[in-house]
Design an enzyme around this catalytic site. Structure first.
Site, PDB file in Angstrom:
ATOM      1  N   CYS A  88       0.847  -1.199   0.000  1.00  0.00           N
ATOM      2  CA  CYS A  88       0.000   0.000   0.000  1.00  0.00           C
ATOM      3  C   CYS A  88       0.887   1.256   0.000  1.00  0.00           C
ATOM      4  CB  CYS A  88      -0.989  -0.027   1.163  1.00  0.00           C
ATOM      5  SG  CYS A  88      -2.351   1.160   0.979  1.00  0.00           S
ATOM      6  N   HIS A 196      -3.679  -4.994  -0.026  1.00  0.00           N
ATOM      7  CA  HIS A 196      -3.130  -5.502   1.225  1.00  0.00           C
ATOM      8  C   HIS A 196      -3.165  -7.025   1.229  1.00  0.00           C
ATOM      9  CE1 HIS A 196      -2.831  -1.784   3.694  1.00  0.00           C
ATOM     10  NE2 HIS A 196      -3.764  -1.350   2.858  1.00  0.00           N
ATOM     11  N   GLU A 198      -2.150  -8.980   3.514  1.00  0.00           N
ATOM     12  CA  GLU A 198      -2.504  -9.454   4.855  1.00  0.00           C
ATOM     13  C   GLU A 198      -4.009  -9.382   5.122  1.00  0.00           C
ATOM     14  OE1 GLU A 198      -2.024  -5.029   5.452  1.00  0.00           O
ATOM     15  OE2 GLU A 198      -1.168  -6.591   4.169  1.00  0.00           O
TER      16      GLU A 198
END
Length: 216
Positions: A88, A196, A198
């Site tokens: 990001c 992202h 994650e």
């Protein structure tokens, strides 16, 4: 193998750490995942991850506030050839400068600016709101060992600014949000994602696995 996740006050470290640890534990080769906030640890890491949440200027100031960190990043990634992932705003910091509220110089590893989505001629449908938040399909436009498994999959995005590279050769993937937006970049030993991993469930975990296996 040591994987350094850089803590420079950008937030969101816990979810990134948990995802990388989960993947690292599933691999045959042991990988120690550590959150670090000093240049010495970065200068010794075998792989480096730069997360990012918040404003470009604040994130760049956080990096610059850690003595010797920018120099250690440049040394370890661009001189020693260790793999690097920016996530990001961590990806956005790779570029020349960010135009969020004020002009802020980035790391300058890639030429180009980080520009606001609201100056891009997006389709005016109500569904295209700013910030771009939620799941979006990723389109990989050329082969790369880290990105190949992402083609046609969905990643989770949260951003109001996007990369405008000077050289389209660094763009390996885009997403369609009224217009193609940069989703994945890479050059030499470093890469970055606007989405992202994650937060992208199984797709993100597979991507992390591919990154940890990458030997540029």
């Amino acid at each position: 193998m040591s994987v350094a996740i850089i803590d420079y006050g950008s937030g969101n470290l816990r979810s990134a750490e948990k995802s990388f640890m989960r993947v690292a534990q599933s691999l045959e080769q042991t990988r120690d995942v550590c959150v670090v906030n000093n240049a010495d640890a970065v200068a010794q890491a075998e792989a480096i991850v730069l997360p990012g949440v918040g404003a470009f200027a604040d994130c760049m100031a956080g990096l610059a506030a850690i003595d010797g960190l920018c120099e250690a990043l440049d040394y370890r990634v661009r001189q020693c050839g260790r793999p690097f992932l920016g996530i990001c705003v961590g990806m956005q910091l790779l570029f020349t400068k960010g135009l969020e509220e004020k002009t802020t110089q980035g790391l300058g590893w890639l030429q180009g600016d980080i520009i606001p989505l609201d100056i891009i001629p997006l389709d005016k449908k109500p569904s295209y709101k700013i910030p771009h938040m939620g799941w979006n399909e990723i389109n990989i436009n050329k082969p790369h060992k880290v990105f190949n498994a992402l083609d046609g999959k969905h990643g989770y995005f949260v951003h109001s600014y996007c990369a405008a590279p000077a050289d389209e050769a660094v763009v390996y993937g885009t997403c369609d949000y009224g217009t193609p937006l940069v989703a994945c970049v890479a050059q030499d030993t470093f890469c970055g994602t606007q989405f992202h991993p994650e937060k992208s469930q199984s797709v993100g975990l597979q991507f992390i696995k591919d990154f940890l296996a990458w030997r540029p």
